[in-house]
Enzyme design. Structure first.
Site, PDB file in Angstrom:
ATOM      1  N   ASP A  66       1.022  -1.212   0.063  1.00  0.00           N
ATOM      2  CA  ASP A  66       0.058  -0.196   0.033  1.00  0.00           C
ATOM      3  C   ASP A  66       0.877   1.157  -0.030  1.00  0.00           C
ATOM      4  O   ASP A  66       2.002   1.072   0.366  1.00  0.00           O
ATOM      5  CB  ASP A  66      -1.011   0.203   1.316  1.00  0.00           C
ATOM      6  CG  ASP A  66      -0.283  -0.501   2.565  1.00  0.00           C
ATOM      7  OD1 ASP A  66       0.733  -0.290   2.704  1.00  0.00           O
ATOM      8  OD2 ASP A  66      -1.000  -1.024   3.215  1.00  0.00           O
ATOM      9  N   ASP A 135      -8.238  -3.422  14.395  1.00  0.00           N
ATOM     10  CA  ASP A 135      -9.686  -3.499  13.782  1.00  0.00           C
ATOM     11  C   ASP A 135      -9.692  -4.788  12.825  1.00  0.00           C
ATOM     12  O   ASP A 135     -10.537  -4.943  12.175  1.00  0.00           O
ATOM     13  CB  ASP A 135     -10.218  -2.317  13.151  1.00  0.00           C
ATOM     14  CG  ASP A 135      -9.400  -1.958  12.177  1.00  0.00           C
ATOM     15  OD1 ASP A 135      -8.082  -2.507  11.816  1.00  0.00           O
ATOM     16  OD2 ASP A 135      -9.852  -0.505  11.629  1.00  0.00           O
ATOM     17  N   HIS A 137      -7.725  -4.998  10.071  1.00  0.00           N
ATOM     18  CA  HIS A 137      -7.576  -4.868   8.877  1.00  0.00           C
ATOM     19  C   HIS A 137      -6.195  -5.395   8.437  1.00  0.00           C
ATOM     20  O   HIS A 137      -5.188  -5.420   9.201  1.00  0.00           O
ATOM     21  CB  HIS A 137      -7.609  -3.237   8.256  1.00  0.00           C
ATOM     22  CG  HIS A 137      -6.226  -2.620   8.842  1.00  0.00           C
ATOM     23  ND1 HIS A 137      -6.470  -1.584  10.055  1.00  0.00           N
ATOM     24  CD2 HIS A 137      -4.869  -2.386   8.367  1.00  0.00           C
ATOM     25  CE1 HIS A 137      -5.471  -1.037  10.356  1.00  0.00           C
ATOM     26  NE2 HIS A 137      -4.385  -1.453   9.434  1.00  0.00           N
ATOM     27  N   GLU A 142      -9.759  -1.879   5.092  1.00  0.00           N
ATOM     28  CA  GLU A 142     -10.524  -1.641   6.607  1.00  0.00           C
ATOM     29  C   GLU A 142     -11.769  -2.240   6.586  1.00  0.00           C
ATOM     30  O   GLU A 142     -12.369  -3.029   5.792  1.00  0.00           O
ATOM     31  CB  GLU A 142     -10.957  -0.056   6.611  1.00  0.00           C
ATOM     32  CG  GLU A 142      -9.627   0.963   6.483  1.00  0.00           C
ATOM     33  CD  GLU A 142      -8.805   1.045   7.541  1.00  0.00           C
ATOM     34  OE1 GLU A 142      -8.920   0.246   8.628  1.00  0.00           O
ATOM     35  OE2 GLU A 142      -8.200   2.178   7.976  1.00  0.00           O
TER      36      GLU A 142
END
Length: 260
Positions: A66, A135, A137, A142
């Site tokens: 990314d 979370d 990801h 996400e």
């Protein structure tokens, strides 16, 4: 999915050993590189093997997961610069062998499609290093991300931006709001996934990843569907695993020749 519970230093050696074996057996291998704190010890171990044991990446290629959108090209937290600092410049990758998505492209949609083509043209990723967010990801996919997603632009959640603020002097305003990221389907196309996690803050995400239902709410759970996925976690990150004792027993009982 194989789960290994061990001290963080040992986990880094295991991940580096898997890359070492891959690259020595197939010098033209394609490695997927991740940023964040989880892979740093892996990169240090690979550098040691390069310096002391002759491990060479001269014919290999690498793709990043990314990149932030709109971050200055000389910014130290631009992921291309982070990867250059932590691994690419410390071993012998050929010029241009390490590639990432272009977060400053005029046409971001076209840049994402181009990045997908480059990965395919290289023959796909042989081994992908991953971390996991609190979370759940992976890369910047996400919660709520499509399980069939490909490289695209994403808006970062408030939690992810808060988690990453430490890299920007704890100034949340400096953390970009958008990124380009490999999609979950892109990541799942790699032949071997190796995810590392440490610390109690990752315990719930690891629990969901390994033992929860496959769900877009916890994007990393898609790894349960991969034929060759390895999860390397320390005791703290493993503290919510219901089958932790079984995972420990299984790893200790593995044949020595098997590897990850």
């Amino acid at each position: 999915m194989e789960v290994v519970i061990a001290p963080a230093d040992q986990l880094a050696v295991l991940a580096a050993e898997a890359i070492d074996k891959l690259v020595r057996a197939t010098p033209t291998a394609v490695v997927g590189l991740a940023t964040g704190s989880s892979p740093l010890k892996v990169y240090d171990e690979l550098v040691r093997r390069h310096t002391e044991e002759g491990l060479s990446f001269a014919q290999a290629k690498a793709f990043m997961l990314d990149e932030y959108v709109g971050i200055a090209e000389d910014h130290p937290e631009r992921y291309r610069n982070v990867i250059e600092k932590e691994i690419a410049s410390r071993v012998d990758f050929a010029p241009g062998a390490v590639q990432g998505p272009d977060g400053n492209a005029e046409d971001l949609v076209a840049a994402c499609a181009d990045y997908e083509r480059k990965i395919v043209d290289a023959g796909g990723v042989d081994l992908q290093i991953l971390g996991i967010g609190t979370d759940g990801h992976i890369a910047f996919n996400e919660p709520g991300s499509s399980l069939a997603s490909r490289t695209r632009i994403k808006t970062l959640t408030a939690q992810t931006r808060e988690d990453n603020a430490r890299f920007f002097g704890d100034d949340l305003a400096q953390v970009p709001q958008h990124c380009l990221t490999q999609g979950l389907a892109t990541i799942m196309s790699a032949k071997h996934l190796v995810l590392l996690a440490s610390g109690k803050g990752k315990a719930e995400a690891v629990h969901q990843l390994v033992e929860g239902p496959v769900s877009a709410m916890w994007p990393a759970t898609i790894m349960q569907m991969h034929p060759h996925a390895t999860v390397l976690v320390d005791d703290a990150a493993a503290s919510r695993l219901q089958l932790g004792d079984y995972y420990r027993q299984t790893f200790l009982s593995k044949p020595e020749w098997q590897g990850l």
